[in-house]
Design a protein around this motif. Sequence first.
Motif, mmCIF file in Angstrom:
data_model
loop_
_atom_site.group_PDB
_atom_site.id
_atom_site.type_symbol
_atom_site.label_atom_id
_atom_site.label_comp_id
_atom_site.label_asym_id
_atom_site.label_seq_id
_atom_site.Cartn_x
_atom_site.Cartn_y
_atom_site.Cartn_z
ATOM 1 N N GLY A 223 113.766 21.216 62.860
ATOM 2 C CA GLY A 223 115.003 20.949 63.566
ATOM 3 C C GLY A 223 115.413 22.021 64.549
ATOM 4 N N THR A 224 116.592 21.839 65.088
ATOM 5 C CA THR A 224 117.073 22.692 66.167
ATOM 6 C C THR A 224 117.376 24.118 65.706
ATOM 7 N N PRO B 196 111.528 16.188 64.932
ATOM 8 C CA PRO B 196 112.459 15.993 66.052
ATOM 9 C C PRO B 196 113.369 17.197 66.242
ATOM 10 N N GLY B 197 113.502 17.624 67.499
ATOM 11 C CA GLY B 197 114.397 18.720 67.815
ATOM 12 C C GLY B 197 113.828 20.108 67.623
ATOM 13 N N SER B 198 112.642 20.200 67.029
ATOM 14 C CA SER B 198 112.040 21.515 66.792
ATOM 15 C C SER B 198 111.416 22.056 68.073
ATOM 16 N N PRO B 199 111.515 23.346 68.319
ATOM 17 C CA PRO B 199 110.883 23.920 69.509
ATOM 18 C C PRO B 199 109.374 23.987 69.333
ATOM 19 N N ASN B 200 108.646 23.669 70.387
ATOM 20 C CA ASN B 200 107.180 23.724 70.333
ATOM 21 C C ASN B 200 106.739 25.126 70.754
ATOM 22 N N LEU B 201 107.064 26.096 69.912
ATOM 23 C CA LEU B 201 106.809 27.502 70.211
ATOM 24 C C LEU B 201 106.110 28.169 69.031
ATOM 25 N N VAL C 49 120.379 35.125 64.095
ATOM 26 C CA VAL C 49 119.392 34.956 63.031
ATOM 27 C C VAL C 49 118.222 34.134 63.560
ATOM 28 N N ILE C 50 117.003 34.652 63.415
ATOM 29 C CA ILE C 50 115.793 33.968 63.885
ATOM 30 C C ILE C 50 115.179 33.223 62.715
ATOM 31 N N VAL C 51 115.161 31.893 62.784
ATOM 32 C CA VAL C 51 114.641 31.039 61.709
ATOM 33 C C VAL C 51 113.212 30.631 62.049
ATOM 34 N N VAL C 52 112.322 30.751 61.057
ATOM 35 C CA VAL C 52 110.891 30.556 61.293
ATOM 36 C C VAL C 52 110.355 29.399 60.450
ATOM 37 N N GLY C 53 109.771 28.414 61.132
ATOM 38 C CA GLY C 53 109.082 27.326 60.451
ATOM 39 C C GLY C 53 107.627 27.683 60.232
ATOM 40 N N ALA D 251 113.338 13.371 51.672
ATOM 41 C CA ALA D 251 112.762 13.335 53.015
ATOM 42 C C ALA D 251 111.834 12.142 53.184
ATOM 43 N N ALA D 252 112.052 11.384 54.241
ATOM 44 C CA ALA D 252 111.164 10.288 54.594
ATOM 45 C C ALA D 252 110.824 10.462 56.069
ATOM 46 N N TYR D 253 109.582 10.791 56.364
ATOM 47 C CA TYR D 253 109.203 11.137 57.720
ATOM 48 C C TYR D 253 109.077 9.885 58.570
ATOM 49 N N PRO D 254 109.364 9.999 59.890
ATOM 50 C CA PRO D 254 109.850 11.218 60.547
ATOM 51 C C PRO D 254 111.368 11.270 60.696
ATOM 52 N N THR D 255 112.083 10.236 60.217
ATOM 53 C CA THR D 255 113.504 10.141 60.538
ATOM 54 C C THR D 255 114.414 10.910 59.593
ATOM 55 N N GLN D 256 113.979 11.216 58.370
ATOM 56 C CA GLN D 256 114.848 11.891 57.414
ATOM 57 C C GLN D 256 114.265 13.228 56.967
ATOM 58 N N VAL D 257 113.570 13.886 57.856
ATOM 59 C CA VAL D 257 113.008 15.191 57.547
ATOM 60 C C VAL D 257 114.139 16.186 57.281
ATOM 61 N N GLU D 258 113.882 17.134 56.394
ATOM 62 C CA GLU D 258 114.918 18.097 56.058
ATOM 63 C C GLU D 258 115.216 19.028 57.243
ATOM 64 N N ASP D 259 116.461 19.108 57.606
ATOM 65 C CA ASP D 259 116.916 19.909 58.739
ATOM 66 C C ASP D 259 117.143 21.350 58.280
ATOM 67 N N ALA D 260 116.507 22.292 58.952
ATOM 68 C CA ALA D 260 116.649 23.701 58.595
ATOM 69 C C ALA D 260 118.091 24.176 58.745
ATOM 70 N N CYS D 261 118.883 23.490 59.550
ATOM 71 C CA CYS D 261 120.287 23.889 59.704
ATOM 72 C C CYS D 261 121.042 23.782 58.380
#
Length: 523
Positions: free
Chosen positions: A429-430, A511-516, A370-374, A350-360
């Motif tokens: 991620g998304t 990037p792509g993560s919900p601000n929730l 399935v509800i995924v939680v960061g 991982a190299a932030y912010p462009t290569q962050v690990e995608d939870a997908c």
Amino acid sequence: MKRVILILILSALICASGLRAGTFREATRDGIPGQYIVVLRESSAKLGVLSKASPLPTVAEAASGLAKRYGISIGKVWDRALRGFVMQGTEDDAKRLAAHPWVESVEQSFEGKAEDLVASPVRSCYSLDSYPWGSLVGRPVTSASPQTITCVDSDPTHDLGSTTQAPQCRDNWGLDRIDQRSSVRDGLYTFDRTGRVPGVTHPVVMFLDLGLNARHQEFIGLDGRNRAAVIDMSGDRRCPIDSDTYGHGTHVASIAAGRTFGVAKDVDVLMIKATDCNLAYQADWVISALNTAAYRRPGVLSWSGGNSQLVVSNHAIRTAVQGVVNSGVAVIQAAGNQSSPYVIPGTSPAAYPTQVEDACSWTFGSVPGVIVVGGVDQNGSRWTRHLSGDLAGSFCPPPNCVPSNFCLPTECRDQFGRCLPLDCGSNVGTCVDLWAPAANILAAAGPPDDSFSYCRLSGTSMAAPHVAGVVALYLQAHPAATPAEVEAALKLSATAGVLNINTSSPNQIGPGSPNLLLYSKVP
């Protein structure tokens, strides 16, 4: 005789329908010789929970028919989360079976260690702080709303980690944060406790994990009843079934349902243990755990782990996860801790912010329902071990930690010769649905197996049970709610726009993560 004739007729009908042959897959690593997991098509057998009359055979009958035809042995049979079974035979037997039109897939079973099943392996994102065992003995039991959180110091990262230092903050800051909209915590956690209504099924929070210290005071109900139970999938009786030598399962369960530090104070707890006494697991134990969770309504299954390529890519396990959701049980999964804020050339994933690990890539987030939680820290930033002020004893490497043949490919070697894991931070991620507290969360500890042990742990393992606890509260008021309705209610009620999205910050939510951010007072 009639049943045999029925099976033969169904076989002919299915063959005539032109269904393609099933898939065959060998285990990529740690395969169990001669053991395979078979998933049947929906049209081949009926689920055991279905009450309606069906012309289809049961899964056990279908498996028996296939066993006779192909000369294989049948082990476990599943008929709740999926239609499937374990077979013993040769690779040629497995490939021939995969070609049968009843069969959707045949995969070689595999085995692994705890780090595949939980998001906080002991050598990366798991550590005890200075809390002396029994320091909370005598604490009054909460019996009504609101609960008052009393902190000497509202920032738990100020604990210096001394083994003789008295705790400066006695409470789980996450409780304080999720029941309010403001980022300035008010020192209170307000929860609704509906109590037990005669004739009404009470929600159960289930955990797919490594064990539970079921005797801990956190699982004694407000009525004095022990609310915790354990089901073991391994069959290993060398260790007590209600113990937790690792501590992970006890901690996450008490975050969701502990009477002092839990989100839902009086719901039932069911630990579905998927490992043996050596913290090893087999794929069929995981599927059996998911099969056990299916149709237990009203209920929620919290899985603080499963963040392994071996696990998430397994078709049978994915089918079982979807089956749990389809049965009406909400599934909560941790986003995983594979991201690192430190770049080690040629090694770091991982190299932030462009290569962050995608939870997908590390979760079942692509499985509908399935509800995924960061995980976030006290400042509303994505949790990372170094940047979130984790307490002394953390294992993530400093920037000068370098790759070495002496260590595993996923580790680096520090100046003291220690092999330390490279990855330690919430994935993004998304596929992330919600964010919840993950840094320095105070809750019950597993070892030693007494009733008064506590510790602080960090990781997305701690974030997921916060959500599971809120789901349990919601199910108290809406016991018939479907997983889709639960997810919609949580997202609609979540606090929006309060998390770190600064693109120059290494621990932005990504990037792509919900601000929730999780909010506990879901109407």
